[in-house]
Design an enzyme around this catalytic site. Sequence first.
Site, PDB file in Angstrom:
ATOM      1  N   THR A 170       6.273  67.397  45.961  1.00  0.00           N
ATOM      2  CA  THR A 170       7.519  66.623  45.966  1.00  0.00           C
ATOM      3  C   THR A 170       7.284  65.258  45.330  1.00  0.00           C
ATOM      4  O   THR A 170       7.894  64.923  44.330  1.00  0.00           O
ATOM      5  CB  THR A 170       8.143  66.425  47.349  1.00  0.00           C
ATOM      6  OG1 THR A 170       8.518  67.693  47.893  1.00  0.00           O
ATOM      7  CG2 THR A 170       9.424  65.585  47.238  1.00  0.00           C
TER       8      THR A 170
ATOM      9  N   TRP B 206       2.178  74.136  51.020  1.00  0.00           N
ATOM     10  CA  TRP B 206       3.155  74.076  49.919  1.00  0.00           C
ATOM     11  C   TRP B 206       2.609  74.869  48.728  1.00  0.00           C
ATOM     12  O   TRP B 206       3.221  75.810  48.278  1.00  0.00           O
ATOM     13  CB  TRP B 206       3.422  72.631  49.525  1.00  0.00           C
ATOM     14  CG  TRP B 206       4.628  72.004  50.144  1.00  0.00           C
ATOM     15  CD1 TRP B 206       5.745  71.569  49.499  1.00  0.00           C
ATOM     16  CD2 TRP B 206       4.858  71.721  51.535  1.00  0.00           C
ATOM     17  NE1 TRP B 206       6.648  71.042  50.392  1.00  0.00           N
ATOM     18  CE2 TRP B 206       6.129  71.117  51.647  1.00  0.00           C
ATOM     19  CE3 TRP B 206       4.112  71.920  52.695  1.00  0.00           C
ATOM     20  CZ2 TRP B 206       6.669  70.719  52.856  1.00  0.00           C
ATOM     21  CZ3 TRP B 206       4.631  71.518  53.910  1.00  0.00           C
ATOM     22  CH2 TRP B 206       5.898  70.926  53.985  1.00  0.00           C
TER      23      TRP B 206
ATOM     24  N   ASN C  48       5.893  77.041  52.226  1.00  0.00           N
ATOM     25  CA  ASN C  48       7.093  76.222  52.294  1.00  0.00           C
ATOM     26  C   ASN C  48       8.143  76.614  51.260  1.00  0.00           C
ATOM     27  O   ASN C  48       7.898  76.553  50.056  1.00  0.00           O
ATOM     28  CB  ASN C  48       6.724  74.751  52.092  1.00  0.00           C
ATOM     29  CG  ASN C  48       7.927  73.849  52.173  1.00  0.00           C
ATOM     30  OD1 ASN C  48       8.517  73.687  53.236  1.00  0.00           O
ATOM     31  ND2 ASN C  48       8.322  73.274  51.044  1.00  0.00           N
ATOM     32  N   GLU C  49       9.319  77.025  51.763  1.00  0.00           N
ATOM     33  CA  GLU C  49      10.502  77.275  50.929  1.00  0.00           C
ATOM     34  C   GLU C  49      10.240  78.239  49.786  1.00  0.00           C
ATOM     35  O   GLU C  49      10.858  78.161  48.719  1.00  0.00           O
ATOM     36  CB  GLU C  49      11.054  75.938  50.399  1.00  0.00           C
ATOM     37  CG  GLU C  49      11.570  75.038  51.510  1.00  0.00           C
ATOM     38  CD  GLU C  49      12.013  73.676  51.013  1.00  0.00           C
ATOM     39  OE1 GLU C  49      11.818  73.387  49.819  1.00  0.00           O
ATOM     40  OE2 GLU C  49      12.550  72.895  51.826  1.00  0.00           O
TER      41      GLU C  49
ATOM     42  N   GLU D 220      12.755  71.731  58.806  1.00  0.00           N
ATOM     43  CA  GLU D 220      12.797  70.580  57.908  1.00  0.00           C
ATOM     44  C   GLU D 220      14.255  70.207  57.719  1.00  0.00           C
ATOM     45  O   GLU D 220      15.089  71.048  57.392  1.00  0.00           O
ATOM     46  CB  GLU D 220      12.144  70.872  56.557  1.00  0.00           C
ATOM     47  CG  GLU D 220      12.139  69.646  55.639  1.00  0.00           C
ATOM     48  CD  GLU D 220      11.481  69.898  54.292  1.00  0.00           C
ATOM     49  OE1 GLU D 220      10.506  70.676  54.249  1.00  0.00           O
ATOM     50  OE2 GLU D 220      11.936  69.332  53.283  1.00  0.00           O
TER      51      GLU D 220
END
Length: 699
Positions: free
Chosen positions: A93, A135, A181-182, A257
């Site tokens: 990010t 991530w 993550n995601e 989140e």
Amino acid sequence: MWQTAVPLAFMAALTSALAVGPWRATTYDFDDSNGLGRQFDGIGGLSAGASSKLLVNYPEKERSEILDYLFKPNFGASLQILKVEIGGDSQSTDGTEASHMHNIWDENYHRGYEWWLMVEAKQRNPNIKLYGLPWGFPAWIGDGATNPYQNPEVTADYVVRWISGAKTVYGLKIDLIGIWNERPYNITYIKTLRFMLDQRGFSNVRIVVADGKWNIAADILKDPGLAIAVDFIGCHYPGSVTTDDALKTGKQLWSSEDFSTYNNETGGGCWARILNRNYALGHMTSTISWSLIASWYNPLPFFRDGLMTAVEPWSGHYSVDTPIWLSAHTTQFTQVGWKYLEHGAGVGMLKGGGSYVALVSPDKKDLTIIVETMSHNHSLCVRPRLPEYDVVPQTMNIHLKGSFGNIKQLNIWYSKLGFDGETSIMFQKKEALQLTNGMGSVSLGADEVYTLTTVTTGQKGQGDLLPPSKPFPLPYTDNFESYAISEEPYNLAPQTGSFEVVAGDAGHGKVMRQTVVLPPVAWCKADAMNKSIGMIGNFSWSDIYVEVEAQVGKINTADSVFIAARVQNGGCRSQLARGIFFFVSPLLQQYTLSYDIAGTQLLASGGAPTAALGWNNISLLVSGTQVRGQVNGKELFLLQAPNSTHNGFVAIGTDGYGLADFDNFMISTAHDGLHIMNKKAKNRKGRAEDVLYFERENH
């Protein structure tokens, strides 16, 4: 049209009645007679995406105060969960976080700052829950693929080793672990991870899936083995909405989140609203904020999207923002393991807009009620879209029943977010509400939060007087001698690649090494450009000088090294970074100068005959439209760059992932840099006419 006269007194009474409305004084029951709702799992913060980068090197005094605001019970946010990124050498990010295993043969638990952060959180609150989630992953996990599930046993082993390292090196008990993550989940991997955790003595570690949306619930319903492996379903940015399938699983549901919103008054309104409504509307028993703390450079993505802000370790200045105190309304008066009351008997939506939730301690001796009246426009989150609704002044009549009928008073803590010039009131202790036969009333306005509680230990913590804000200092130097081996250098914010301190050679004590040799299993597109870059400094810098000593590795080497100025675009758009990039290839004894990190907007190129396979001194000066570069004191170019960006960070990195070392890094003003370069050129009997031209153009 038929008309009739209406007495003015009657009209006045009618108008008054309509303004108040029969529902604006409404009684709400708080009653455990028919049982309790779901177990409360805690409010948390998420350190990931390099969001805590600048925190670690704050002066000790201010750093301790910041950590107290985040974690110390009955002081500030008093967080009950700390979720951290399991670093994967991948842009996640606002930067990269280092993996504990860059390569399959490499295992090191002294990289990065998440270990330190977890230790500090535990020291302040031994009961805080720790939660890890990857991530990205280093390249060897994917074995050439773009996902980490090629070999579930390998990936599970990698994650379990991280959990084991936390325990053996730091004495940390990891409570919860996620998948990816995601990104897509893999059922075989989840079952494999559960099996390996149990086999290696970590049966206490609970699995949260899938840190995306609710879609895994359908698979849990039809796969008994998956249902056994999974403990919690975690959704990101759910908008306080849950699906029927998620509810049918019977699992505890989390907003694992959420928030991700600029932490001004509107951001505080977002956080206060979702803390209540995630349960009142969505039955979610935990909400976790990204970010725990906004501690990265402006304007990297989502700047100030944290519970508080700490972006100046060089000055020690920080700010305690509204989400800290709006967290306290819940966290200082509850504990993980408390129970919500049932919907309609202590949980629900207010008739005049807003919501309320009530929680009770296991022994039923303590009751806490949190009420929020956040208006629509003053509580917008970054995502998702918030449907329109209204909030009006109203009276909340509270009626305590069941086990709570004998309570005589409730302590009150109050906050009001100020807009249109109003001053915010944050976490103020008010006079207690006296109850008669379990009944009392509270008048509610818009954008307010009330905590009504039997708990008596609430406190608004206060640090010392803050040092004043200051810009990034110049000149700036770093010879990397002050760091521990494996530590990531302060202030340099890796956007791709991973930089850590290692023992040097050839008279260099400690140096900074770029350690990623192959593109990782990436979380976003930036890693695919096959270049590393670390940014540093002040985005407003325009005229600037940067110098470093660098060498490429002898094996697994980078193609070239670079220094850069006026660098714009970071995070998951780092592959689009623009600025002035000066690449030097010691292997080919060549240089290139480009307007972009991709090298597609070439400004100049040529030979670099003084570049050596060992250490090289590389320097770049940018002033106005003039750009000047040297390698080992030899001037390679002095030219105009009319299409350059006007301002940006200084940066350092490699072209091509691969090993490269850096030492004696320096940034200074263009004025000082000009004298430094002139001295180098003079010492080499360089191009005096060019030096004079540059001086003339920059007077």
